[in-house]
Design a protein around this motif. Structure first.
Motif, PDB file in Angstrom:
ATOM      1  N   SER B 223     -23.869 -51.394 -28.541  1.00 20.84           N
ATOM      2  CA  SER B 223     -24.085 -50.053 -27.982  1.00 20.84           C
ATOM      3  C   SER B 223     -24.395 -50.135 -26.483  1.00 20.84           C
ATOM      4  N   TYR B 224     -25.171 -51.150 -26.102  1.00 24.42           N
ATOM      5  CA  TYR B 224     -25.491 -51.295 -24.681  1.00 24.42           C
ATOM      6  C   TYR B 224     -24.226 -51.575 -23.866  1.00 24.42           C
ATOM      7  N   GLY B 225     -23.451 -52.566 -24.351  1.00 26.54           N
ATOM      8  CA  GLY B 225     -22.249 -52.955 -23.623  1.00 26.54           C
ATOM      9  C   GLY B 225     -21.224 -51.841 -23.568  1.00 26.54           C
ATOM     10  N   GLY B 229     -19.819 -50.048 -20.258  1.00 28.33           N
ATOM     11  CA  GLY B 229     -18.403 -50.123 -19.950  1.00 28.33           C
ATOM     12  C   GLY B 229     -17.749 -48.756 -19.924  1.00 28.33           C
ATOM     13  N   TYR B 230     -18.170 -47.894 -20.832  1.00 27.46           N
ATOM     14  CA  TYR B 230     -17.537 -46.587 -20.938  1.00 27.46           C
ATOM     15  C   TYR B 230     -17.940 -45.678 -19.785  1.00 27.46           C
ATOM     16  N   VAL B 238     -26.195 -50.753 -12.744  1.00 30.31           N
ATOM     17  CA  VAL B 238     -27.639 -50.878 -12.998  1.00 30.31           C
ATOM     18  C   VAL B 238     -27.878 -51.588 -14.323  1.00 30.31           C
ATOM     19  N   MET B 239     -27.152 -51.164 -15.370  1.00 28.67           N
ATOM     20  CA  MET B 239     -27.363 -51.765 -16.689  1.00 28.67           C
ATOM     21  C   MET B 239     -27.040 -53.256 -16.674  1.00 28.67           C
ATOM     22  N   MET B 240     -25.991 -53.617 -15.949  1.00 26.07           N
ATOM     23  CA  MET B 240     -25.619 -55.028 -15.937  1.00 26.07           C
ATOM     24  C   MET B 240     -26.569 -55.861 -15.075  1.00 26.07           C
ATOM     25  N   VAL B 297     -19.948 -59.196 -23.121  1.00 23.63           N
ATOM     26  CA  VAL B 297     -18.580 -59.347 -23.600  1.00 23.63           C
ATOM     27  C   VAL B 297     -17.978 -57.990 -23.948  1.00 23.63           C
ATOM     28  N   VAL B 298     -18.753 -57.174 -24.678  1.00 17.85           N
ATOM     29  CA  VAL B 298     -18.241 -55.869 -25.100  1.00 17.85           C
ATOM     30  C   VAL B 298     -17.963 -54.995 -23.887  1.00 17.85           C
ATOM     31  N   ARG B 299     -18.882 -55.029 -22.932  1.00 16.37           N
ATOM     32  CA  ARG B 299     -18.712 -54.213 -21.736  1.00 16.37           C
ATOM     33  C   ARG B 299     -17.441 -54.607 -20.995  1.00 16.37           C
TER      34      ARG B 299
END
Lengths: 309, 423
Positions: B223-225, B229-230, B238-240, B297-299
């Motif tokens: 969910s975070y990634g 990414g979305y 910021v999140m990364m 990875v997901v992001r």
């Protein structure tokens, strides 16, 4: 060069931010535990306890304590007193344990590199041979077997059945051999796999074919033209490897009774010695950060295409 | 599409049109017959061809089934101590009767007889309760029954806090096997407990930790990634950045610090008041540190997929957002998520073993493999060679991690499109 200085300044900024976060989380956890260092053992007369609390700044409001403790660390490098070890300050424990842990970690890493890279090179060059197969099986085993299991097996074999090494302690090279081996083995396994994969990739490149075609000996081709390129993934793995070695040293110091930082940290955690545990966490954060930065820099030195982040 | 299909061809058509219509109908029929090879069936086909991965998968399947059926197997008690006669026995084949230890004081030194006796007494109490007219007396008797079950029931003396399912399985086991128990083929530990049954009961804890903590990390990481990414832009950076900072924290040490804090008596009491088991927190703490790689990875995947041509193609033919996300984005992210999942489970299990080994993880009387190894290493430092206390739990853990690693490698290769035509 300017590039490097800018990078270092940025890194220091990030380090400070990280340390601040770790410090804040640790501090909040530490202070939210009920009771204080003087409440547990024998009951101290209230007046004396008040004085003690005043001496150790425990009577100040939490925000004040937070700032004072942080100021103590920044200005004097003073991490406070241990809560459970008699007559030791956190700094003293660190000063005693750090050299021990550092030499163990360095020996482990050196051992891992010395074993992993040749193994990877040989199995890539002799691809599909018996040597390749057996070494890669050993590498998978080395990754799958946790190092504390390995340590117990090694103790069984080389201490009790064939008494070659002492079971524990610190000081001589013979005492260092087994823990360094156990610490380095999983790292060596990863390095061997990475080296092999890297070698195989570079071996199929055009410039290697050219070098072969112009008649260089295969030894020269491998050492000069293949190996440097193949080692890039290994270099970038050294950051996580350091983290792994630091973690591994926690258990190995316990098993082999080595008086390093790791065993102190475990004791601090088990006996709820919060100041010591906090000092250790901060130290480990700095260590990991410095090691990661060194890896980044050396990566950029080896591969000119890589820009420092 | 539909208006060209042969069904809507006008009925006035002559012979030529009829033939054409038939041809079209046949074509349509044929095209329905062709089944595209989906990503998953393709991957499954490739995975099946790797013998090591398949062998690992079968071995793990057997392990999971055995661990789930542990209460049903005729194993000895994992917690019953015998300090007098059975301390550190080497592996042996003499069979053991359940409940034969004198200290238990079972009737006829047998679990079945004791169970019958105890149930008889309880039935007597129940009859009294049902006969009692005074409601207060009734409540009293009810309490007494509960108390006696908790303290004296033979199952509660031989096993540690059985859940209702495990309780039923234990009953079934007594019904099937009676007093028979597998001999101590793995030997016994320093408190005289059977090591084979401890390894089995430990497998349950270790596997549950592996799966639950991995699922926690999956939920957080994906969910975070996906959010980063979305949304993209400044939120993403910021999140990364936060992930970057978390990466440079030596988590093991922070976790040990956290677990120290959670182990404090007052904190434990506070948690118990709210009905939270300490082991649950343990799962979440472990899960909460293994999500970083997953989220990155997901992001990355979501970020690159957003502008892929097949997404745009799907949008051009008028697919809805919902359809794009679930038919095109999710399956593509899922592959890499599964690969990380299979590689996270061994890492998490190893971490649990590591913490339990240090005495910071699963607390007795619960058993886990790391804890068994800790006991084993302690027994090692004595004069005599008690190899079995280390070798069997160590082999169980190493074999499981070995299989999981092999399976993870196999799944990664099978789902990697670049490997498609290599084998």
């Amino acid at each position: 060069m300017r590039n490097l200085i800018g990078y270092l300044i940025r890194r220091v900024g990030w380090l400070l931010l990280t340390l601040w976060i770790v410090y804040t989380v640790s501090f909040v956890l530490m202070r939210s535990v009920p009771g204080n260092p003087f409440s547990s053992e024998r009951a101290v007369p209230p007046a004396i306890e008040r004085q003690l609390r005043a001496r150790y700044n425990l009577d100040a409001p939490p925000v004040r304590q937070y700032l004072d403790y942080a100021w103590g660390i920044v200005s004097r490098g003073d991490l406070g007193w241990c809560l459970r070890l008699e007559d030791y300050s956190v700094n003293q424990v660190l000063a005693e344990g750090f050299p021990v842990s550092a030499s163990l970690a360095i020996f482990g890493l050196v051992f891992a590199i010395a074993l992993g890279i040749p193994a990877g090179v040989i199995s890539a060059v002799r691809r599909g041979s018996f040597a390749d197969l057996s070494m890669m099986t050993a590498a998978v085993l080395g990754i799958a077997v946790p190092n504390f299991v390995l340590a117990s097996i090694v103790i069984l074999l080389f201490v009790f059945i064939i008494p070659l090494f002492p079971a524990g302690g610190w000081g001589t090279l013979r005492q260092l051999a087994l823990p360094a081996f156990c610490l380095g083995a999983p790292v060596a396994a990863y390095i061997a796999r990475l080296t092999r994969a890297g070698m195989l990739e570079v071996l199929s490149r055009e410039h290697v074919r050219t070098a072969m075609a112009k008649g260089l000996s295969s030894r020269a081709v491998i050492l000069k033209h293949v190996l440097p390129g193949a080692l890039l993934p290994v270099v970038s793995y050294l950051g996580p490897a350091t983290a792994g070695v630091l973690t591994g040293s926690l258990v190995l110091e316990k098993i082999f009774a080595i008086p390093g930082m790791g065993s102190h940290f475990i004791n601090a955690a088990l006996q709820r010695d919060y100041t010591l545990a906090m000092g250790m966490v901060l130290t480990y954060t700095v260590l990991l950060f410095v090691m990661n930065s060194i890896v980044d820099i050396s990566y950029a030195v080896i591969d000119p295409r890589v820009k420092l982040p | 599409m539909s208006d060209r299909s042969p069904l809507t061809v006008a009925p006035v058509a002559g012979a030529r049109e009829t033939r054409q219509a038939e041809q079209l109908a046949k074509l349509l029929e044929e095209s329905r017959e062709i089944r595209g090879v989906s990503l998953w069936s393709d991957a499954w086909r490739r995975l099946r061809r790797r013998r090591t991965a398949m062998a690992s998968m079968i071995a793990l399947g057997v392990l999971v089934v055995l661990a789930m059926l542990t209460p049903l197997l005729p194993l000895q008690s994992p917690i019953d101590k015998d300090l007098k006669f059975r301390r550190l026995l080497p592996p042996e084949l003499t069979s053991v009767t359940m409940g034969s230890r004198e200290g238990l004081g079972f009737k006829d030194a047998s679990l079945v007889a004791e169970l019958a006796r105890f149930e008889g007494e309880l039935d007597e109490l129940r009859r009294q309760r049902d006969a009692a007219s005074d409601p207060e007396q009734r409540v009293q008797l009810e309490d007494r029954i509960r108390e006696r079950t908790e303290v004296e029931h033979p199952f509660n003396q031989l096993w540690n806090r059985l859940g209702s399912v495990a309780w039923g399985m234990c009953r079934l086991r007594v019904a099937i096997f009676g007093d028979y128990a597998i001999p101590s083929i793995f030997g016994t530990d320093k408190l005289g407990r059977d090591l084979l049954s401890r390894v089995f009961w430990g497998a349950r804890v270790s596997l549950v930790v592996g799966v639950v903590a991995t699922l926690v990390s999956l939920v957080i990481g994906v969910s975070y990634g996906a959010t980063a990414g979305y949304l993209g832009g400044i939120v993403d950076s910021v999140m990364m950045r936060i992930v970057d900072i978390l990466y440079s924290i030596p988590f093991i040490f922070v976790v040990i610090f956290l677990i120290t804090f959670l182990g404090e008596d007052s904190v434990k009491a506070w948690l118990r008041q709210r009905g939270i088991e300490q082991i649950t927190i343990f799962y979440f703490v472990i899960g909460a540190i293994y999500w970083l790689t997953m989220s990155r990875v997901v992001r990355g995947q979501v970020l690159s997929l957003r502008h892929e041509q097949f997404i745009e193609a799907a949008r051009t033919v008028g697919a809805s957002t919902w359809r794009i996300v679930f038919r095109h984005l999710v399956p593509n992210v899922l592959g890499i998520v599964i690969v990380y999942l299979t590689l996270t489970i061994p890492a998490v299990m190893l971490f649990e073993a590591f913490l339990s080994f240090l005495g910071l993880g699963v607390a007795p009387p619960d058993v886990s493999w790391g804890q068994l190894l800790n006991d084993g290493v302690e027994a090692l430092s004595s004069v005599k060679l008690f190899w079995w206390v280390v070798v069997f739990p160590g082999a169980a853990l190493a074999a499981t991690l070995f299989a999981l690693n092999f399976l993870g490698d196999g799944v990664r290769d099978a789902l990697d499109p670049k490997m498609k035509n290599r084998d």
